[in-house]
Design a protein around this motif. Sequence first.
Motif, short mmCIF file in Angstrom:
data_model
loop_
_atom_site.label_atom_id
_atom_site.label_comp_id
_atom_site.label_asym_id
_atom_site.label_seq_id
_atom_site.Cartn_x
_atom_site.Cartn_y
_atom_site.Cartn_z
N LYS A 30 0.74 -1.26 0.12
CA LYS A 30 0.00 0.06 0.03
C LYS A 30 0.86 1.14 -0.16
N ILE A 31 1.89 1.29 0.69
CA ILE A 31 2.86 2.22 0.80
C ILE A 31 3.63 2.39 -0.77
N ARG A 42 2.35 1.45 -3.29
CA ARG A 42 1.53 1.91 -4.44
C ARG A 42 1.14 3.42 -4.44
N ALA A 43 0.86 3.63 -3.26
CA ALA A 43 0.70 5.21 -2.92
C ALA A 43 1.85 6.14 -3.65
N TYR A 44 3.12 5.89 -3.10
CA TYR A 44 4.17 6.52 -3.58
C TYR A 44 4.26 6.53 -5.14
N LYS A 50 1.89 6.25 -7.38
CA LYS A 50 0.82 6.92 -7.64
C LYS A 50 1.09 8.46 -7.63
N LYS A 51 1.56 8.69 -6.50
CA LYS A 51 2.23 10.23 -6.17
C LYS A 51 2.95 10.69 -7.09
N LYS A 104 1.38 11.09 -10.66
CA LYS A 104 0.22 12.25 -10.54
C LYS A 104 1.23 13.64 -10.58
N ASP A 134 9.85 12.69 -1.52
CA ASP A 134 8.68 13.70 -2.21
C ASP A 134 9.00 15.02 -2.10
N ARG A 159 7.42 7.75 5.26
CA ARG A 159 6.26 7.11 4.86
C ARG A 159 5.62 5.76 5.62
N SER A 214 2.09 5.56 7.89
CA SER A 214 1.32 4.35 7.67
C SER A 214 1.11 3.38 9.01
N GLY A 223 4.38 -1.70 -5.85
CA GLY A 223 3.42 -0.72 -6.21
C GLY A 223 3.83 -0.34 -7.40
#
Length: 189
Positions: free
Chosen positions: A89-90, A92-94, A96-97, A100, A108, A117, A121, A171
Amino acid sequence: MTWKSIFSRIVFLAVLGAFLFSAVSAQRIIIKKSGTGRVSSNKENKETRENKVDRGNLSGEETQIHYLINNERRKKGLSDLYWDEELAKIARAYSKKMAKESFFSHYDRDGNSVIDRARESNISGWNKIGENLFYCEGYNDFDSLAVRGWMNSPEHRRNILDRQFTTTGIGVARSRDGRIYITQVFIRD
């Protein structure tokens, strides 16, 4: 079975696996290298990971990358990395960030690292954490490309083959214009 027949089968499967995973398309590829993201902490390991075999929302690409990473570890006599859905999940979120916000870095835009991160989480029980990143565009079959790229980079290879890492999450994200971002988080728990 005799030792010769067992050995012959192992060699056959190894050659077949190498053949299946070595085909590369001639599409245009852009790959950017990153630093290793390798960090350590002196935090004590107070608990074991509970979610090691939960394969939750694992995508086909994540499954294949995880398989290829463990295959590289097996070649060196190392144990497989367990899958952890919370680490995924961490990751994937990173990914995606980065997709995007169109950046590629272990930090980041606010300066947060994989340690930040993980803490944000509520990932606990680890005493070492690391991260590999990969970026490409114009390439649909990127899972083996990513692993080969990491294995050809001394810093990324070191993370993959680190005996102390026990658990991982991966991710994958695609930007609107088709760029692929991959994050792999490693921990020792």
